[in-house]
Design a protein around this motif. Structure first.
Motif, PDB file in Angstrom:
ATOM      1  N   LEU A  24       0.821  -1.210   0.000  1.00  0.00           N
ATOM      2  CA  LEU A  24       0.000   0.000   0.000  1.00  0.00           C
ATOM      3  C   LEU A  24       0.858   1.265   0.000  1.00  0.00           C
ATOM      4  CD1 LEU A  24      -2.760  -1.029   2.590  1.00  0.00           C
ATOM      5  CD2 LEU A  24      -2.764  -1.318   0.105  1.00  0.00           C
ATOM      6  N   MET A  25       2.160   1.107   0.132  1.00  0.00           N
ATOM      7  CA  MET A  25       3.059   2.259   0.097  1.00  0.00           C
ATOM      8  C   MET A  25       3.393   2.616  -1.358  1.00  0.00           C
ATOM      9  SD  MET A  25       5.756   1.221   3.071  1.00  0.00           S
ATOM     10  CE  MET A  25       5.263   0.640   4.683  1.00  0.00           C
ATOM     11  N   SER A  26       3.996   3.765  -1.550  1.00  0.00           N
ATOM     12  CA  SER A  26       4.415   4.152  -2.904  1.00  0.00           C
ATOM     13  C   SER A  26       5.683   3.394  -3.279  1.00  0.00           C
ATOM     14  CB  SER A  26       4.673   5.657  -2.965  1.00  0.00           C
ATOM     15  OG  SER A  26       5.862   5.974  -2.260  1.00  0.00           O
ATOM     16  N   PRO A  27       5.877   3.091  -4.575  1.00  0.00           N
ATOM     17  CA  PRO A  27       7.112   2.399  -4.997  1.00  0.00           C
ATOM     18  C   PRO A  27       8.364   3.173  -4.587  1.00  0.00           C
ATOM     19  CG  PRO A  27       5.505   2.445  -6.791  1.00  0.00           C
ATOM     20  CD  PRO A  27       4.944   3.313  -5.706  1.00  0.00           C
ATOM     21  N   THR A  28       8.274   4.514  -4.645  1.00  0.00           N
ATOM     22  CA  THR A  28       9.435   5.335  -4.281  1.00  0.00           C
ATOM     23  C   THR A  28       9.788   5.148  -2.809  1.00  0.00           C
ATOM     24  OG1 THR A  28       8.759   6.968  -5.915  1.00  0.00           O
ATOM     25  CG2 THR A  28      10.350   7.683  -4.264  1.00  0.00           C
ATOM     26  N   TYR A  29       8.769   5.118  -1.961  1.00  0.00           N
ATOM     27  CA  TYR A  29       9.026   4.948  -0.518  1.00  0.00           C
ATOM     28  C   TYR A  29       9.639   3.573  -0.253  1.00  0.00           C
ATOM     29  CZ  TYR A  29       8.539   5.199   4.511  1.00  0.00           C
ATOM     30  OH  TYR A  29       8.811   5.217   5.854  1.00  0.00           O
ATOM     31  N   ILE A  30       9.109   2.547  -0.928  1.00  0.00           N
ATOM     32  CA  ILE A  30       9.656   1.193  -0.752  1.00  0.00           C
ATOM     33  C   ILE A  30      11.133   1.172  -1.139  1.00  0.00           C
ATOM     34  CG2 ILE A  30       9.594  -1.173  -1.664  1.00  0.00           C
ATOM     35  CD1 ILE A  30       7.385  -0.781   0.277  1.00  0.00           C
ATOM     36  N   THR A  31      11.443   1.765  -2.282  1.00  0.00           N
ATOM     37  CA  THR A  31      12.830   1.758  -2.773  1.00  0.00           C
ATOM     38  C   THR A  31      13.761   2.568  -1.877  1.00  0.00           C
ATOM     39  OG1 THR A  31      12.010   1.556  -5.033  1.00  0.00           O
ATOM     40  CG2 THR A  31      14.297   2.259  -4.762  1.00  0.00           C
ATOM     41  N   ASP A  32      13.338   3.792  -1.559  1.00  0.00           N
ATOM     42  CA  ASP A  32      14.230   4.713  -0.845  1.00  0.00           C
ATOM     43  C   ASP A  32      14.305   4.450   0.654  1.00  0.00           C
ATOM     44  OD1 ASP A  32      14.544   5.861  -3.296  1.00  0.00           O
ATOM     45  OD2 ASP A  32      13.359   7.664  -2.864  1.00  0.00           O
ATOM     46  N   ASN A  33      13.170   4.049   1.247  1.00  0.00           N
ATOM     47  CA  ASN A  33      13.110   4.000   2.710  1.00  0.00           C
ATOM     48  C   ASN A  33      13.038   2.603   3.303  1.00  0.00           C
ATOM     49  OD1 ASN A  33      11.545   6.650   1.738  1.00  0.00           O
ATOM     50  ND2 ASN A  33      12.557   7.083   3.680  1.00  0.00           N
ATOM     51  N   VAL A  34      12.465   1.648   2.567  1.00  0.00           N
ATOM     52  CA  VAL A  34      12.340   0.288   3.117  1.00  0.00           C
ATOM     53  C   VAL A  34      13.508  -0.568   2.642  1.00  0.00           C
ATOM     54  CG1 VAL A  34      10.883  -1.754   3.351  1.00  0.00           C
ATOM     55  CG2 VAL A  34       9.824   0.518   3.211  1.00  0.00           C
ATOM     56  N   LYS A  57      18.146  -4.249   5.095  1.00  0.00           N
ATOM     57  CA  LYS A  57      19.181  -4.789   4.195  1.00  0.00           C
ATOM     58  C   LYS A  57      20.001  -5.888   4.863  1.00  0.00           C
ATOM     59  CE  LYS A  57      21.342  -1.064   2.638  1.00  0.00           C
ATOM     60  NZ  LYS A  57      22.259  -0.240   1.799  1.00  0.00           N
ATOM     61  N   ALA A  58      20.163  -5.787   6.179  1.00  0.00           N
ATOM     62  CA  ALA A  58      20.992  -6.767   6.903  1.00  0.00           C
ATOM     63  C   ALA A  58      20.263  -8.089   7.141  1.00  0.00           C
ATOM     64  CB  ALA A  58      21.438  -6.180   8.236  1.00  0.00           C
ATOM     65  N   SER A  59      18.970  -8.129   6.836  1.00  0.00           N
ATOM     66  CA  SER A  59      18.178  -9.330   7.130  1.00  0.00           C
ATOM     67  C   SER A  59      17.900 -10.125   5.858  1.00  0.00           C
ATOM     68  CB  SER A  59      16.852  -8.936   7.788  1.00  0.00           C
ATOM     69  OG  SER A  59      15.979 -10.046   7.854  1.00  0.00           O
ATOM     70  N   GLU A  60      18.415 -11.352   5.791  1.00  0.00           N
ATOM     71  CA  GLU A  60      18.141 -12.235   4.649  1.00  0.00           C
ATOM     72  C   GLU A  60      16.641 -12.540   4.543  1.00  0.00           C
ATOM     73  OE1 GLU A  60      20.017 -13.690   2.304  1.00  0.00           O
ATOM     74  OE2 GLU A  60      21.921 -12.795   2.916  1.00  0.00           O
ATOM     75  N   GLU A  61      15.976 -12.664   5.703  1.00  0.00           N
ATOM     76  CA  GLU A  61      14.564 -13.034   5.707  1.00  0.00           C
ATOM     77  C   GLU A  61      13.669 -11.942   5.124  1.00  0.00           C
ATOM     78  OE1 GLU A  61      16.534 -13.182   8.321  1.00  0.00           O
ATOM     79  OE2 GLU A  61      16.669 -15.313   8.856  1.00  0.00           O
ATOM     80  N   CYS A  62      14.174 -10.717   5.028  1.00  0.00           N
ATOM     81  CA  CYS A  62      13.355  -9.625   4.488  1.00  0.00           C
ATOM     82  C   CYS A  62      13.286  -9.636   2.964  1.00  0.00           C
ATOM     83  CB  CYS A  62      13.893  -8.264   4.952  1.00  0.00           C
ATOM     84  SG  CYS A  62      13.534  -7.911   6.691  1.00  0.00           S
ATOM     85  N   ARG A  63      14.261 -10.277   2.300  1.00  0.00           N
ATOM     86  CA  ARG A  63      14.310 -10.219   0.838  1.00  0.00           C
ATOM     87  C   ARG A  63      13.081 -10.846   0.179  1.00  0.00           C
ATOM     88  NH1 ARG A  63      20.798 -11.414  -0.132  1.00  0.00           N
ATOM     89  NH2 ARG A  63      21.501  -9.568   1.047  1.00  0.00           N
ATOM     90  N   PRO A  64      12.677 -12.062   0.561  1.00  0.00           N
ATOM     91  CA  PRO A  64      11.469 -12.617  -0.072  1.00  0.00           C
ATOM     92  C   PRO A  64      10.207 -11.786   0.228  1.00  0.00           C
ATOM     93  CG  PRO A  64      12.252 -14.036   1.726  1.00  0.00           C
ATOM     94  CD  PRO A  64      13.325 -13.047   1.452  1.00  0.00           C
ATOM     95  N   ILE A  65      10.171 -11.130   1.378  1.00  0.00           N
ATOM     96  CA  ILE A  65       9.029 -10.273   1.704  1.00  0.00           C
ATOM     97  C   ILE A  65       8.970  -9.102   0.721  1.00  0.00           C
ATOM     98  CG2 ILE A  65       7.999  -8.757   3.456  1.00  0.00           C
ATOM     99  CD1 ILE A  65       9.396 -10.514   5.591  1.00  0.00           C
ATOM    100  N   LEU A  66      10.132  -8.522   0.423  1.00  0.00           N
ATOM    101  CA  LEU A  66      10.175  -7.395  -0.510  1.00  0.00           C
ATOM    102  C   LEU A  66       9.838  -7.833  -1.933  1.00  0.00           C
ATOM    103  CD1 LEU A  66      13.334  -5.566   0.886  1.00  0.00           C
ATOM    104  CD2 LEU A  66      10.958  -4.805   1.068  1.00  0.00           C
ATOM    105  N   LEU A  67      10.264  -9.030  -2.327  1.00  0.00           N
ATOM    106  CA  LEU A  67       9.915  -9.548  -3.659  1.00  0.00           C
ATOM    107  C   LEU A  67       8.410  -9.747  -3.793  1.00  0.00           C
ATOM    108  CD1 LEU A  67      12.801 -12.137  -4.269  1.00  0.00           C
ATOM    109  CD2 LEU A  67      12.387 -10.005  -5.529  1.00  0.00           C
TER     110      LEU A  67
END
Length: 578
Positions: free
Chosen positions: A211-221, A228-238
């Motif tokens: 529900l966030m903007s693509p720019t916010y996801i890219t720049d802030n999340v 970035k330090a969490s491997e488990e976050c990568r599949p969530i972002l995909l």
């Protein structure tokens, strides 16, 4: 205090016929066993099971004399003074001695005094002492005021990760922008980073990232160091990127309700569009607009008959439909819809029949002004008080007005435009309830009948309408401090006899007649952006409807787009999307 209670209390104060002496820290309280038994199951057990019938002196420990004094006085007087200073100690004592009257008084006090600063503390407190109803109310308060809680509550930083997940996963969490949830998580982690950084993937999976903007996801999340330090976050972002693509292409428009990363949260308020003129006849159709999901939901209740050119008002958990027309007669009657019970009932009728009526709410009363009674355009006005179920005639307006519209601002009622039987009006006036007087204010820049009037951004907005020649898309706003009107950006389309309401800090116009046909169209105006944008169309094309915004009742989900909270595997999500 009843007469009998008063007698018992006099006997206690005079120490007559007392058969119990309660001793607390060397202070003694004379009392009657039967009176204490009546208010507390603890005392009943103490006198009947935990002591011999002849026992008279009872030593009670781990309570202060002040608290025992309050409990005994409550047993006789059935009243207690709860304050900020004593509520916690009193609650604990009443809970221990099972004095339900005092615990209820404490719960009532806590509910009335819930704030963003104390709601988490009360949530914890009523969990320890197990008062699930009060605990639930404190939890809901936390959800509804989440942004303020995060910025003002010291307790927020002390939440366990399980408690934080319980809050952020909830559909009722009230945030204007989902990025607030992500920023709250970072705030919580930063308080104790060594202990909490590893929780980022668990917490992130409960944020509606899509529900966030693509720019916010890219720049802030994605670029956040903890993420970035969490491997488990990568599949969530995909998965988030895929869900965002689905949302923006609208190929799988309803699949978002199945996706925990994209499911809109429930709105704190719902816009209702009620009745109107549709397909050549009045309708009883009611649609609810879910502003978070951008969906209209049909919530028509067929107990109520069709009506158009009526007014609608939300007051004390009920919607009132006032006056109107069913293609045969002009109504004086008023029907009340209880949103929780989903039942209609007729309340006191107005003094006059009023079709094309203007209706608003101020200070717990409904105001109904002008209209057409089947013979004449009206300058009369009246006010309804729900506690007495009575309409009272107030001072008449300076002009006859049907098809006008009204709103309230700074404890005054403003009514603008309309039709007097001969011409469309540009005039406007305001009513002061303290003096029972109408005052003419500056006229609008355009004649407007079938107008929409609403308070928005500390101004009175006058939108659309019919000027005697054509339907309008123009809008203007009135500044009560300077008694002047100024133009604001025009709507995308022309319309008259439409619904108007403010919800989610935006002004919505709903349906109406565009000069050729009734319309489904809905659009909204953002005063900060200074622009109008299209919103999802209603299911029912109609004009002469009335809109109101409802909130604060327990089953809001009944009027919102359905949320599906099941968790799916990747394959099931793909299947649901198709």
């Amino acid at each position: 205090m009843s007469e009998i209670s008063s007698v018992y209390n006099e006997l206690r104060l005079e120490q007559q016929l007392c058969d119990a002496l309660i001793r607390v820290d060397n202070e003694e309280f004379q009392a009657h066993k039967i009176i204490l038994c009546n208010c507390s199951s603890y005392f009943r057990a103490l006198f009947t099971h935990w002591s011999s019938p002849n026992s008279r002196v009872f030593e009670i420990h781990n309570v202060t004399p002040d608290m025992m004094k309050i409990i005994i006085e409550f047993a006789y007087n059935n009243s207690v003074s709860v304050t900020n200073e004593n509520v916690q100690e009193l609650f604990i004592a009443a809970d221990r001695f099972n004095v339900t009257g005092i615990t209820q008084a404490c719960c009532d006090f806590l509910e009335e005094h819930l704030t963003p600063e104390n709601c988490i503390g009360i949530w914890w407190f009523t969990d320890v002492y197990y008062y699930p109803e009060m605990k639930h109310k404190a939890f809901l308060f936390t959800l509804y005021h989440f942004e303020e809680v995060v910025s003002t509550s010291e307790d927020f930083l002390q939440l366990s990760v399980e408690e934080l997940v319980k809050i952020i996963e909830n559909d009722l969490l009230n945030v204007k922008q989902e990025k607030m949830v992500f920023e709250a998580i970072l705030h919580w982690i930063a308080y104790a980073p060594e202990e909490r950084t590893d929780y980022i993937s668990l917490l992130l999976s409960n944020v509606r990232l899509a529900l966030m903007s693509p720019t916010y996801i890219t720049d802030n999340v994605s670029n956040n160091e903890v993420v970035k330090a969490s491997e488990e976050c990568r599949p969530i972002l995909l998965k988030t990127m895929q869900a965002m693509l689905d949302l923006r292409t609208k190929i799988f428009s309803d699949s978002v309700f199945f996706n925990p990363l994209a499911r809109p949260r429930l709105p704190p308020a719902i816009l209702l569009a009620i009745g109107g003129w549709s397909g050549g006849n009045p309708t009883n159709g009611i649609e609810a607009y879910d502003v978070r999901a951008d969906r209209w939901v049909n919530v028509t209740n067929n107990e109520e008959g069709p009506r158009a050119y009526h007014g609608a008002a939300f007051l004390n958990g009920s919607v009132y439909c006032v006056g109107g027309f069913d293609s045969v007669e002009q109504f004086s009657n008023v029907h009340k819809f209880d949103l929780s019970m989903q039942t209609w009932q007729e309340v006191a009728p107005m003094h006059s029949s009023r079709c094309y009526v203007s209706v608003t709410v101020m200070d717990g009363c409904i105001y109904a002004m002008g209209g057409f009674d089947g013979h004449d355009r009206l300058e009369t006005a009246e006010r309804y008080q729900p506690n007495t179920n009575q309409w009272t005639v107030i001072a008449p307006m300076h002009e006859k007005r049907s098809d006008a519209s009204c709103t309230t601002l700074h404890n005054k009622v403003y009514i603008c435009g309309g039709f007097n039987g001969n011409e469309c009006l540009s005039t406007a006036e305001c009513y002061n309830p303290e003096t029972d007087e109408w005052t003419v204010i500056s006229s609008m820049g355009s004649r407007r009948s079938g107008i929409g009037v609403i308070t928005y951004g500390d101004r009175v907005f006058a939108v659309g309408g019919f000027n005697g020649t054509s339907r309008l898309r123009t809008a203007e706003a009135y500044n009560p401090h300077t008694n002047t009107w100024h133009s604001v950006p025009s709507m995308l389309g022309t319309r008259s006899n439409f619904g108007i309401a403010v919800i989610d800090d935006r002004l919505f116009v709903v349906g109406g007649f565009n000069g050729f046909t009734t319309t489904f169209d809905v659009e909204c105006y953002d005063v900060e952006a200074g622009e109008w944008s299209a919103v999802r169309d209603m299911e029912i094309s109609r004009s002469a409807l009335s809109c109101c915004v409802v909130h604060g009742f327990p089953d809001m989900a009944e009027y919102a787009a359905p949320r599906y909270q099941m968790q799916f595997s990747d394959e099931e999500e793909e299947e649901a999307a198709h």
